[in-house]
Design an enzyme around this catalytic site. Structure first.
Site, PDB file in Angstrom:
ATOM      1  N   HIS A 110       0.843  -1.205   0.000  1.00  0.00           N
ATOM      2  CA  HIS A 110       0.000   0.000   0.000  1.00  0.00           C
ATOM      3  C   HIS A 110       0.881   1.260   0.000  1.00  0.00           C
ATOM      4  O   HIS A 110       0.676   2.170  -0.810  1.00  0.00           O
ATOM      5  CB  HIS A 110      -0.910  -0.037   1.235  1.00  0.00           C
ATOM      6  CG  HIS A 110      -1.786   1.165   1.426  1.00  0.00           C
ATOM      7  ND1 HIS A 110      -3.136   1.149   1.130  1.00  0.00           N
ATOM      8  CD2 HIS A 110      -1.516   2.417   1.884  1.00  0.00           C
ATOM      9  CE1 HIS A 110      -3.649   2.347   1.397  1.00  0.00           C
ATOM     10  NE2 HIS A 110      -2.682   3.140   1.861  1.00  0.00           N
ATOM     11  N   GLU A 111       1.878   1.292   0.871  1.00  0.00           N
ATOM     12  CA  GLU A 111       2.730   2.490   0.950  1.00  0.00           C
ATOM     13  C   GLU A 111       3.586   2.637  -0.314  1.00  0.00           C
ATOM     14  O   GLU A 111       3.832   3.751  -0.776  1.00  0.00           O
ATOM     15  CB  GLU A 111       3.623   2.452   2.201  1.00  0.00           C
ATOM     16  CG  GLU A 111       2.876   2.352   3.536  1.00  0.00           C
ATOM     17  CD  GLU A 111       1.763   3.368   3.720  1.00  0.00           C
ATOM     18  OE1 GLU A 111       1.801   4.431   3.068  1.00  0.00           O
ATOM     19  OE2 GLU A 111       0.832   3.093   4.498  1.00  0.00           O
ATOM     20  N   TYR A 138      -9.715   2.043   2.231  1.00  0.00           N
ATOM     21  CA  TYR A 138      -9.834   1.821   3.678  1.00  0.00           C
ATOM     22  C   TYR A 138     -10.826   0.694   3.934  1.00  0.00           C
ATOM     23  O   TYR A 138     -11.770   0.508   3.163  1.00  0.00           O
ATOM     24  CB  TYR A 138     -10.419   3.057   4.368  1.00  0.00           C
ATOM     25  CG  TYR A 138      -9.504   4.243   4.543  1.00  0.00           C
ATOM     26  CD1 TYR A 138      -8.140   4.171   4.309  1.00  0.00           C
ATOM     27  CD2 TYR A 138     -10.031   5.456   4.977  1.00  0.00           C
ATOM     28  CE1 TYR A 138      -7.332   5.278   4.488  1.00  0.00           C
ATOM     29  CE2 TYR A 138      -9.228   6.569   5.159  1.00  0.00           C
ATOM     30  CZ  TYR A 138      -7.883   6.476   4.907  1.00  0.00           C
ATOM     31  OH  TYR A 138      -7.096   7.572   5.091  1.00  0.00           O
ATOM     32  N   HIS A 166      -5.568   7.122  -2.445  1.00  0.00           N
ATOM     33  CA  HIS A 166      -6.567   6.213  -1.870  1.00  0.00           C
ATOM     34  C   HIS A 166      -7.782   6.086  -2.789  1.00  0.00           C
ATOM     35  O   HIS A 166      -8.204   7.070  -3.401  1.00  0.00           O
ATOM     36  CB  HIS A 166      -7.027   6.732  -0.501  1.00  0.00           C
ATOM     37  CG  HIS A 166      -5.971   6.613   0.551  1.00  0.00           C
ATOM     38  ND1 HIS A 166      -5.491   7.689   1.249  1.00  0.00           N
ATOM     39  CD2 HIS A 166      -5.288   5.529   1.000  1.00  0.00           C
ATOM     40  CE1 HIS A 166      -4.564   7.275   2.104  1.00  0.00           C
ATOM     41  NE2 HIS A 166      -4.413   5.969   1.966  1.00  0.00           N
ATOM     42  N   HIS A 169       1.546   4.328  -2.868  1.00  0.00           N
ATOM     43  CA  HIS A 169       1.586   5.785  -2.665  1.00  0.00           C
ATOM     44  C   HIS A 169       2.892   6.348  -3.234  1.00  0.00           C
ATOM     45  O   HIS A 169       2.904   7.352  -3.935  1.00  0.00           O
ATOM     46  CB  HIS A 169       1.526   6.131  -1.173  1.00  0.00           C
ATOM     47  CG  HIS A 169       0.150   6.067  -0.564  1.00  0.00           C
ATOM     48  ND1 HIS A 169      -0.977   6.463  -1.230  1.00  0.00           N
ATOM     49  CD2 HIS A 169      -0.262   5.673   0.674  1.00  0.00           C
ATOM     50  CE1 HIS A 169      -2.033   6.315  -0.436  1.00  0.00           C
ATOM     51  NE2 HIS A 169      -1.630   5.827   0.721  1.00  0.00           N
TER      52      HIS A 169
HETATM   53 ZN   LIG Z   1      -2.630   5.121   2.392  1.00  0.00          ZN
END
Ligand SMILES: [Zn+2]
Length: 483
Positions: free
Chosen positions: A211-212, A267, A221, A215
């Site tokens: 996930h990071e 999320y 997101h 980014h």
């Molecule tokens: Zn994030």
């Protein structure tokens, strides 16, 4: 002289611009007015308009308490214009929506919030990586490497150890800061220097790292898309005051692809932002009607097909189009793990040169006493330090060596190496790699496997196919004593 006067004028301007503004930084406290306002979209207070300079200074930041929000105008990477965002102070940094690092005032005392442009993708889709020392504690390296390898094997992105590139990421495992996140990263490449990816010790998983890294590659997101309100409804009534601002829209313009509930960038519906964690902080919508969210929402630990397509589209747009690299991430800094007391530094250096290909240590330092040699065994091979120097035996050749026994071969006299193209014809029969020992030589090829033969026979080469067959018969010799 003229230049100096200009610089002085600029300094005076900066001072005028900065001092009165310290009191004007918007502070989100727990007053009901602020809470009410933050339950909807961020208020339109644009600090940029209050300034003669489109920047945010360290003194502005220093008046904030830890964990406190401020509203600043930011042009996020890939966006067409600056917009107001709530950002949260933790340590020396400002964070957006929980885990997006907007700025680190320890690295630069001024945050320019209008200069982000669209060149936030990594040149050639290649990301130089530094793993700091914290990564090599515990089993963090294994988790992080697995995430880096995911991209190297499934996407056009290549993560590789930094040599001297001016833009790179630094991956660091940090102590829990109490903010509830498992990791954080800036979006995209950013300016020159290292972008720090933070992973919270004992809280992050392989999915967190992926996930990071998404980014870091420039992906936002999913539930912060500009069209998200058609697909989800944020339940602000059930979100803690300290987490109210984790749901701001991050992208302007048209969202790419269909809304992906199962995205690794989404999320979860139930999370630690909730006042009542048995109730969701977001619900799913279909044509304006609330429906049950798919079970995958926020529960994926790998990118979906749509995540990969989105990443691919971003980098195709930047001119990167190729098959996966299909090569693992390697680090020369991986310390020998699992071993105690490997004091033979020549062996340690050799191990580092193989960048983890030998796997974990399995033996500690074995002193071969009367033979005046040292040996360390690893998961996938061994390193000998003898009168012939420091030599690695690994992979299938090592398995062959162990199966037939040390007595048959003696000490290695070379590392494993390519059989030279012009040498003695072994390549004609499919053998491409060689390890030489005192008595015999082991050769290997991807189709034909391993074979050992006397050193003189190796040098002479396979004169005839019959001779080769004769040599290959020796593969069936019984296994001898191991050293
Ligand atoms: Zn994030």
């Amino acid at each position: 002289m003229k230049k100096i006067i200009l610089q002085l004028c600029f300094l005076v301007l900066l001072t005028i611009a900065t001092v009165p503004l310290q009191a004007q930084v918007t502070r989100a406290d727990s007053s009901s007015e602020i809470l009410q306002r933050t339950a909807t979209a961020p208020a339109a207070i644009n600090l940029k308009r209050l300034r003669t300079s489109a920047e945010y200074f360290r003194p502005d930041f220093e008046v904030l308490q830890q964990g406190e929000y401020s509203i600043i105008s930011l042009r996020l990477p890939g966006n067409s214009a600056a917009k107001d965002y709530y950002v949260k102070k933790i340590g020396s940094k400002l964070y957006l929506n929980g885990d997006i690092i907007v700025h680190d005032f320890n690295l630069m005392s001024t945050l320019s919030y209008t200069t982000n442009n669209n060149s936030y993708t990594w040149p050639d889709g290649t990301v130089p990586v530094i793993l700091d020392n914290s990564v090599f504690a515990s089993d963090y390296y294994v988790i992080i490497k697995s995430a880096l390898d995911y991209f190297n094997y499934h996407t056009s992105i290549i993560f590789k150890e930094r040599t001297n590139e001016s833009n790179y990421i630094i991956i660091s495992c940090i102590d829990n800061d109490g903010s509830g996140k498992a990791g954080a990263s800036p979006i995209g490449k950013g300016g020159s220097g290292g972008n720090k990816i933070e992973l919270i010790k004992d809280a992050f998983s392989r999915g967190t790292v992926i996930h990071e890294l998404m980014h870091a590659l420039g992906i936002y997101h999913e539930q912060s898309r500009s069209d998200r309100d058609k697909y989800v409804e944020i339940k602000f009534d059930n979100i803690k005051a300290a987490a109210k601002h984790n749901f701001q829209i991050e992208r302007d313009g048209i969202a790419r692809g269909a809304y992906d509930y199962c995205s690794i960038m989404h999320y979860p519906a139930f999370n630690s932002f909730a006042i009542d964690e048995t109730k969701p902080t977001l619900v799913c919508k279909n044509n304006g009607v609330i429906v049950a969210c798919p079970g995958c929402v926020g529960n994926n630990d790998e990118p979906t097909r749509m995540d990969l397509d989105g990443l691919d589209a971003l980098y195709r747009g930047a001119g990167v189009s190729r098959a996966p690299y299909n090569h693992p991430f390697e680090s020369a800094n991986v310390p020998i793990s699992g071993c105690i007391g490997v004091t033979d530094l020549s062996i340690v250096d050799k191990w580092k040169a193989y960048k983890g290909a030998l796997g974990d240590c399995r033996s500690g330092l074995i002193n071969l006493g009367i033979l005046a040699a040292n040996l360390v065994r690893f998961e996938h091979g061994a390193i000998y330090h003898s009168t012939h120097g420091v030599n690695v035996v690994y992979g299938d050749i090592y398995k062959h060596f162990v199966a037939k026994g040390f007595v048959r071969f003696g000490f290695p006299t070379s590392d494993e190496e390519d059989i030279p193209v012009t040498f003695s014809g072994w390549r004609r029969y499919g053998y491409t790699r060689v390890s030489k020992f005192e008595v015999r030589t082991i050769i290997w090829g991807p189709r034909v496997g391993t074979m050992d033969l006397l050193n003189a026979d190796y040098v002479a080469g396979p004169l005839t196919r019959e001779q080769l067959k004769l040599l290959e018969l020796q593969r069936t010799e019984p296994i001898r004593l191991q050293h």
